[in-house]
Design a protein around this motif. Structure first.
Motif, PDB file in Angstrom:
ATOM      1  N   ASP A   1      36.655  67.589 124.531  1.00  0.00           N
ATOM      2  CA  ASP A   1      37.537  66.575 123.954  1.00  0.00           C
ATOM      3  C   ASP A   1      37.810  65.502 125.003  1.00  0.00           C
ATOM      4  OD1 ASP A   1      39.530  65.041 122.821  1.00  0.00           O
ATOM      5  OD2 ASP A   1      40.918  66.700 122.461  1.00  0.00           O
ATOM      6  N   GLN A   2      37.312  64.287 124.765  1.00  0.00           N
ATOM      7  CA  GLN A   2      37.466  63.220 125.750  1.00  0.00           C
ATOM      8  C   GLN A   2      38.928  62.868 125.985  1.00  0.00           C
ATOM      9  OE1 GLN A   2      34.842  62.079 127.626  1.00  0.00           O
ATOM     10  NE2 GLN A   2      36.482  61.170 128.856  1.00  0.00           N
ATOM     11  N   ALA A   3      39.751  63.000 124.956  1.00  0.00           N
ATOM     12  CA  ALA A   3      41.180  62.728 125.142  1.00  0.00           C
ATOM     13  C   ALA A   3      41.797  63.718 126.122  1.00  0.00           C
ATOM     14  CB  ALA A   3      41.910  62.780 123.805  1.00  0.00           C
ATOM     15  N   GLU A   4      41.363  64.973 126.070  1.00  0.00           N
ATOM     16  CA  GLU A   4      41.839  65.963 127.024  1.00  0.00           C
ATOM     17  C   GLU A   4      41.387  65.617 128.437  1.00  0.00           C
ATOM     18  OE1 GLU A   4      41.648  70.816 127.868  1.00  0.00           O
ATOM     19  OE2 GLU A   4      40.413  69.916 126.284  1.00  0.00           O
ATOM     20  N   VAL A   5      40.137  65.220 128.560  1.00  0.00           N
ATOM     21  CA  VAL A   5      39.616  64.804 129.866  1.00  0.00           C
ATOM     22  C   VAL A   5      40.435  63.637 130.411  1.00  0.00           C
ATOM     23  CG1 VAL A   5      37.622  63.848 131.080  1.00  0.00           C
ATOM     24  CG2 VAL A   5      37.286  65.607 129.322  1.00  0.00           C
ATOM     25  N   ASP A   6      40.634  62.626 129.582  1.00  0.00           N
ATOM     26  CA  ASP A   6      41.314  61.416 130.042  1.00  0.00           C
ATOM     27  C   ASP A   6      42.751  61.678 130.475  1.00  0.00           C
ATOM     28  OD1 ASP A   6      39.003  60.055 129.537  1.00  0.00           O
ATOM     29  OD2 ASP A   6      39.730  59.004 127.751  1.00  0.00           O
ATOM     30  N   GLY A   7      43.331  62.771 129.996  1.00  0.00           N
ATOM     31  CA  GLY A   7      44.686  63.107 130.406  1.00  0.00           C
ATOM     32  C   GLY A   7      44.815  63.417 131.887  1.00  0.00           C
ATOM     33  N   TRP A   8      43.707  63.714 132.555  1.00  0.00           N
ATOM     34  CA  TRP A   8      43.729  63.978 133.989  1.00  0.00           C
ATOM     35  C   TRP A   8      43.565  62.704 134.812  1.00  0.00           C
ATOM     36  CZ3 TRP A   8      45.599  68.494 135.074  1.00  0.00           C
ATOM     37  CH2 TRP A   8      45.371  69.570 134.218  1.00  0.00           C
ATOM     38  N   PHE A   9      43.318  61.592 134.157  1.00  0.00           N
ATOM     39  CA  PHE A   9      43.011  60.339 134.840  1.00  0.00           C
ATOM     40  C   PHE A   9      44.220  59.412 134.862  1.00  0.00           C
ATOM     41  CE2 PHE A   9      38.881  62.031 134.187  1.00  0.00           C
ATOM     42  CZ  PHE A   9      38.012  61.373 135.050  1.00  0.00           C
ATOM     43  N   GLU A  10      44.260  58.536 135.884  1.00  0.00           N
ATOM     44  CA  GLU A  10      45.311  57.531 136.012  1.00  0.00           C
ATOM     45  C   GLU A  10      44.732  56.189 135.556  1.00  0.00           C
ATOM     46  OE1 GLU A  10      48.022  59.126 136.995  1.00  0.00           O
ATOM     47  OE2 GLU A  10      46.779  60.868 137.489  1.00  0.00           O
ATOM     48  N   THR A  11      45.468  55.478 134.712  1.00  0.00           N
ATOM     49  CA  THR A  11      44.991  54.187 134.202  1.00  0.00           C
ATOM     50  C   THR A  11      45.525  53.009 135.009  1.00  0.00           C
ATOM     51  OG1 THR A  11      46.796  54.131 132.595  1.00  0.00           O
ATOM     52  CG2 THR A  11      44.684  55.058 131.860  1.00  0.00           C
ATOM     53  N   GLU A  12      46.490  53.272 135.884  1.00  0.00           N
ATOM     54  CA  GLU A  12      46.975  52.238 136.794  1.00  0.00           C
ATOM     55  C   GLU A  12      47.530  52.906 138.044  1.00  0.00           C
ATOM     56  OE1 GLU A  12      50.199  50.057 135.069  1.00  0.00           O
ATOM     57  OE2 GLU A  12      51.217  51.851 134.336  1.00  0.00           O
ATOM     58  N   MET A  13      47.594  52.132 139.108  1.00  0.00           N
ATOM     59  CA  MET A  13      48.108  52.660 140.363  1.00  0.00           C
ATOM     60  C   MET A  13      48.757  51.516 141.136  1.00  0.00           C
ATOM     61  SD  MET A  13      48.580  55.400 141.980  1.00  0.00           S
ATOM     62  CE  MET A  13      47.526  56.472 140.962  1.00  0.00           C
ATOM     63  N   PRO A  14      50.043  51.664 141.508  1.00  0.00           N
ATOM     64  CA  PRO A  14      50.894  52.814 141.199  1.00  0.00           C
ATOM     65  C   PRO A  14      51.283  52.857 139.731  1.00  0.00           C
ATOM     66  CG  PRO A  14      52.172  51.120 142.285  1.00  0.00           C
ATOM     67  CD  PRO A  14      50.746  50.663 142.331  1.00  0.00           C
ATOM     68  N   ASN A  15      51.735  54.025 139.292  1.00  0.00           N
ATOM     69  CA  ASN A  15      52.240  54.193 137.943  1.00  0.00           C
ATOM     70  C   ASN A  15      53.631  54.829 138.030  1.00  0.00           C
ATOM     71  OD1 ASN A  15      51.703  56.928 138.526  1.00  0.00           O
ATOM     72  ND2 ASN A  15      49.717  56.859 137.471  1.00  0.00           N
ATOM     73  N   ALA A  16      54.176  55.184 136.904  1.00  0.00           N
ATOM     74  CA  ALA A  16      55.558  55.691 136.902  1.00  0.00           C
ATOM     75  C   ALA A  16      55.717  56.926 137.781  1.00  0.00           C
ATOM     76  CB  ALA A  16      55.993  56.003 135.473  1.00  0.00           C
ATOM     77  N   ALA A  17      54.728  57.813 137.757  1.00  0.00           N
ATOM     78  CA  ALA A  17      54.841  59.053 138.524  1.00  0.00           C
ATOM     79  C   ALA A  17      54.724  58.817 140.024  1.00  0.00           C
ATOM     80  CB  ALA A  17      53.785  60.047 138.066  1.00  0.00           C
ATOM     81  N   THR A  18      53.861  57.877 140.419  1.00  0.00           N
ATOM     82  CA  THR A  18      53.596  57.675 141.844  1.00  0.00           C
ATOM     83  C   THR A  18      54.445  56.580 142.468  1.00  0.00           C
ATOM     84  OG1 THR A  18      51.776  56.145 141.348  1.00  0.00           O
ATOM     85  CG2 THR A  18      51.215  58.477 141.643  1.00  0.00           C
ATOM     86  N   ARG A  19      55.155  55.806 141.659  1.00  0.00           N
ATOM     87  CA  ARG A  19      55.962  54.720 142.203  1.00  0.00           C
ATOM     88  C   ARG A  19      56.934  55.189 143.290  1.00  0.00           C
ATOM     89  NH1 ARG A  19      55.410  49.674 143.072  1.00  0.00           N
ATOM     90  NH2 ARG A  19      54.682  49.320 140.924  1.00  0.00           N
ATOM     91  N   PRO A  20      57.606  56.358 143.145  1.00  0.00           N
ATOM     92  CA  PRO A  20      58.504  56.789 144.221  1.00  0.00           C
ATOM     93  C   PRO A  20      57.804  56.986 145.561  1.00  0.00           C
ATOM     94  CG  PRO A  20      58.971  57.990 142.204  1.00  0.00           C
ATOM     95  CD  PRO A  20      57.703  57.233 141.955  1.00  0.00           C
ATOM     96  N   LEU A  21      56.546  57.415 145.533  1.00  0.00           N
ATOM     97  CA  LEU A  21      55.790  57.592 146.772  1.00  0.00           C
ATOM     98  C   LEU A  21      55.529  56.238 147.433  1.00  0.00           C
ATOM     99  CD1 LEU A  21      54.225  59.597 148.620  1.00  0.00           C
ATOM    100  CD2 LEU A  21      52.215  59.142 147.190  1.00  0.00           C
ATOM    101  N   PHE A  22      55.115  55.262 146.638  1.00  0.00           N
ATOM    102  CA  PHE A  22      54.874  53.916 147.173  1.00  0.00           C
ATOM    103  C   PHE A  22      56.177  53.308 147.696  1.00  0.00           C
ATOM    104  CE2 PHE A  22      50.988  54.542 144.938  1.00  0.00           C
ATOM    105  CZ  PHE A  22      50.066  53.623 145.425  1.00  0.00           C
TER     106      PHE A  22
END
Length: 308
Positions: free
Chosen positions: A60-81
């Motif tokens: 299922d490509q949708a399942e695969v894509d769930g492991w990928f980031e579509t932008e960087m930084p994003n909401a999850a990684t913004r605190p690290l930046f």
């Protein structure tokens, strides 16, 4: 002296159920430790934000894509930046990148000390296979989920040094280092996720795999007179062990720092970029010593052709 105090931020396992936010919290803890140690650059592993998902067969490509980031930084990684900017520390980490036009890459980025992304590298040498393999002890499906990188092996100047990146399997190929060496690289940073056992040969256990990993990085450092910082994601991810072995290697090929665990662990070393100068001006003075008229096969042929 052109010194960069580098933190090699080895990470323990990321489980399949772990959220990006929980993983970033661990990355933040390593960043804070690095700040206390005076680091100006922190390097995290390949696929730092997720488990090593290529071990799972997915249709299922949708399942695969769930492991990928579509932008960087994003909401999850913004605190690290944001925290890296506050602390004045450059960061580098790997993640699965889904581009706006639908391409999938195994990617590593590098920021400056103001948390601006200044460099991006996409993994060139993808290991493994693309279809389910019944003969393997476990799957390694990077060729299924990623495309070979389209960046080549560029270098960038930052913190008064010439810096390049590679990812995991790239470290095993001397061409990776040499292309950057020909651009004057002084610091190669890389992350990896390497299984503790060879899926196609159970006799090759962790000791042998650690040896080959270290051999590849120390040889690349020595033969190109460059620092090499190799950072693992390690430990048991959902029953699948990854080896550690994170190291910092000087331009003479000597390991100056080595991880002792397979968990979250910070290695710190004050790396003098001027240590690369002697090797570049003597035994590995490429301009004086290389004989490119004899190297044509390297760039014109992939597989072995026996002509005798």
């Amino acid at each position: 002296m052109r010194e960069i105090v580098i933190g090699a931020a080895q990470m323990g396992p990321n489980q399949k159920a772990d959220s990006r936010e929980a993983i970033v919290a661990r990355m933040l803890a390593l960043l804070e430790e690095a700040a206390r140690a005076g680091c100006t650059l922190v390097v995290y592993p390949e696929l730092a934000l997720t488990t090593f998902f290529p071990r799972w067969y997915m249709e299922d490509q949708a399942e695969v894509d769930g492991w990928f980031e579509t932008e960087m930084p994003n909401a999850a990684t913004r605190p690290l930046f944001d925290r890296a900017r506050d602390l004045g520390i450059a960061i580098s980490f790997g993640y699965a990148e889904l581009t706006p036009d639908g391409h999938h890459f195994n990617t590593q980025i590098l920021t400056d000390r103001q948390a601006n992304i200044i460099a991006k590298y996409r993994k060139t040498h993808l290991p493994g296979h693309s279809e389910y393999d019944t003969e393997r002890a476990f799957q390694h499906l990077e060729k299924r989920y990623f495309e070979p990188g389209d960046t080549g092996f560029p270098v960038w100047r930052t913190q008064d040094a010439v810096v390049g990146m590679m990812i995991c399997n790239d470290r095993r190929w001397p061409e990776s280092y040499r292309v950057m060496g020909l651009q004057g690289v002084e610091l190669v940073i890389l992350g990896y996720n390497t299984p503790s056992v060879n899926s196609q040969d159970s006799r090759e256990g962790e000791d042998k795999r650690l040896y080959h990993s270290e051999l590849s990085m120390t040889a690349g450092a020595y033969q190109n007179a460059t620092w090499v910082v190799g950072v693992a994601k390690a430990g048991d991810e959902d029953g699948h062990p990854l080896m550690g072995g994170s190291i910092i290697v000087d331009p003479n090929g000597y390991v100056v720092e080595r991880a002792k665990t397979t968990g979250d662990e910070l290695l710190v070393h004050a790396c003098d970029m001027d240590l690369s100068v002697f090797g570049k001006e003597t035994i590995f003075d490429f301009k004086r010593h290389r004989r490119i008229e004899h190297y044509g096969l390297i760039a014109s042929q992939t597989g072995v052709v026996v002509k005798v």
